[in-house]
Scaffold this active site. Structure first.
Site, mmCIF file in Angstrom:
data_model
loop_
_atom_site.group_PDB
_atom_site.id
_atom_site.type_symbol
_atom_site.label_atom_id
_atom_site.label_comp_id
_atom_site.label_asym_id
_atom_site.label_seq_id
_atom_site.Cartn_x
_atom_site.Cartn_y
_atom_site.Cartn_z
ATOM 1 C CB SER A 171 -24.299 16.356 -36.767
ATOM 2 O OG SER A 171 -23.821 16.561 -35.333
ATOM 3 N N GLY A 180 -30.048 11.980 -41.899
ATOM 4 C CA GLY A 180 -29.142 11.114 -42.136
ATOM 5 C C GLY A 180 -29.279 9.731 -41.461
ATOM 6 C CG HIS A 181 -29.812 9.324 -37.277
ATOM 7 N ND1 HIS A 181 -30.023 10.611 -36.726
ATOM 8 C CD2 HIS A 181 -28.595 8.519 -36.825
ATOM 9 C CE1 HIS A 181 -29.062 10.645 -35.767
ATOM 10 N NE2 HIS A 181 -28.186 9.831 -35.859
ATOM 11 C CG LEU A 197 -33.627 9.133 -34.496
ATOM 12 C CD1 LEU A 197 -34.602 8.055 -34.865
ATOM 13 C CD2 LEU A 197 -32.157 8.539 -34.674
ATOM 14 C CG HIS A 198 -29.784 14.099 -38.391
ATOM 15 N ND1 HIS A 198 -29.241 13.314 -39.226
ATOM 16 C CD2 HIS A 198 -28.878 13.844 -37.185
ATOM 17 C CE1 HIS A 198 -27.937 12.836 -39.063
ATOM 18 N NE2 HIS A 198 -27.672 13.061 -37.661
ATOM 19 C CG ASP A 249 -19.493 9.799 -36.841
ATOM 20 O OD1 ASP A 249 -19.222 10.843 -36.349
ATOM 21 O OD2 ASP A 249 -20.771 9.597 -36.934
ATOM 22 N NE ARG A 262 -21.747 16.256 -30.072
ATOM 23 C CZ ARG A 262 -21.240 15.134 -30.069
ATOM 24 N NH1 ARG A 262 -21.158 14.545 -31.468
ATOM 25 N NH2 ARG A 262 -20.709 14.590 -29.138
HETATM 26 O O1 PAF Z 1 -22.489 7.101 -34.199
HETATM 27 C C1 PAF Z 1 -22.923 7.252 -33.292
HETATM 28 O O2 PAF Z 1 -24.116 8.062 -33.057
HETATM 29 C C2 PAF Z 1 -22.434 6.513 -32.208
HETATM 30 O O3 PAF Z 1 -21.028 6.585 -31.891
HETATM 31 C C3 PAF Z 1 -22.695 4.950 -31.997
HETATM 32 C C4 PAF Z 1 -22.469 4.225 -33.177
HETATM 33 C C5 PAF Z 1 -24.255 5.064 -32.003
HETATM 34 C C6 PAF Z 1 -22.339 4.409 -30.819
HETATM 35 O O4 PAF Z 1 -22.768 4.955 -29.596
#
Ligand code: PAF
Length: 280
Positions: free
Chosen positions: A185, A36-37, A33-34, A150, A187
């Site tokens: 992200s 954004g989340h 988590l960052h 996304d 990543r």
């Molecule tokens: O955006 C994401 O992190 C993933 O694609 C999701 C929506 C959690 C589905 O695995």
């Protein structure tokens, strides 16, 4: 904050909340988590009585086994962060809990998935469709929160909710960026120092492409200039740079009215593939 690993335990908690007439917000994540989340959690907290954050690295949406293997898994840290956000419940199931058997149902999102992420990552949106619809059915939220970063995922899920009559409201939150413009992200933490230092060029090139288009430059020239810019930075391997219609996601020849155009990019920095977009 309660942490659930089984559907059954989460369901009995949520059934009780429904009896108490609580509204439920769902923030689906793959963890690591960052900020954004956190903004998604905060948006859900503001609009719902209960926020459920799911943390599940969904194997069915990875077409590259190495990407799945290397995807950061930081559950302990994630729980610590969530504990401070006012999140009510975490759903962190195992792969066996989510997929006791291989699923046979398949999603086909038509032209929404023959471009960009769908073209580069065959099967990716089938996996996203499967896991998100499972989460919607398990949690049965009033609202579900996704990030604009996304963009194609948002388009696909929006369509899935319509086509399958899911009874929930999708809430799309703006991309959260580092001070240097890099889109947050999970990543990003896989980037080495050199890759991290050039990564903000993604947003810079997106922004200058947008400005050139708004100044009347042709789509063709803008795409070429952007591709040349990526080529000139040796750390980047560009996957795609597309100027598309926000709803159909199909490439456009001419910019449309404000708010319906998007520039989308995916680029590798070493083994790490980053995506970003700007809507204008
Ligand atoms: O955006 C994401 O992190 C993933 O694609 C999701 C929506 C959690 C589905 O695995």
């Amino acid at each position: 904050m309660e942490v659930f690993t089984t559907i059954q335990h989460l369901r009995s908690f949520l059934d009780h909340q429904i009896e108490l007439r609580k509204t439920i917000g769902l923030v689906p994540t793959m963890g690591a988590l960052h900020e954004g989340h956190i903004t998604l959690i905060e948006a859900s907290n503001a609009e719902n009585d209960i926020t459920v954050c799911s943390i599940f690295v969904n194997p069915t949406q990875f077409n590259n086994p190495e990407d799945l293997l290397k995807y950061p898994r930081t559950l302990e840290q994630d729980l610590e962060i969530l504990g401070k956000t006012g999140c009510s419940a975490v759903f962190a199931p195992s792969v066996e809990e989510m997929y006791p058997e291989k699923t046979v149902v398949k999603f086909d999102f038509g032209s929404l998935e023959t471009v960009m992420e769908g073209a580069s990552r065959p099967g990716h949106f089938n996996g996203v469709g499967i896991v998100v619809s499972k989460l919607f059915n398990i949690v049965n939220p009033h609202r579900a929160y996704f990030g604009q970063k996304d963009l194609q995922q948002v388009a696909v899920i929006t369509r899935m909710v319509k086509d399958l009559s899911f009874s929930l409201q999708l809430v799309i939150c703006p991309t959260v960026r580092e001070d240097d413009g890099l889109a947050m992200s999970s990543r990003n933490r896989r980037l080495d120092a050199k890759e991290r230092s050039v990564a903000p060029h993604i947003n810079r090139i997106l922004q200058s492409a947008k400005n050139e288009l708004l100044a009347g430059e042709s789509v063709e020239n803008v795409v070429q200039t952007a591709k040349n810019e990526f080529d000139a930075i040796k750390e980047f391997t560009l996957d795609y740079f597309e100027i598309v219609d926000l709803l159909s996601l199909q490439p456009i020849q001419k910019v449309g009215p404000a708010g319906i155009n998007a520039i989308c990019v995916a680029a590798f920095l070493g083994p790490v593939r980053l995506i970003d977009n700007v809507v204008f």
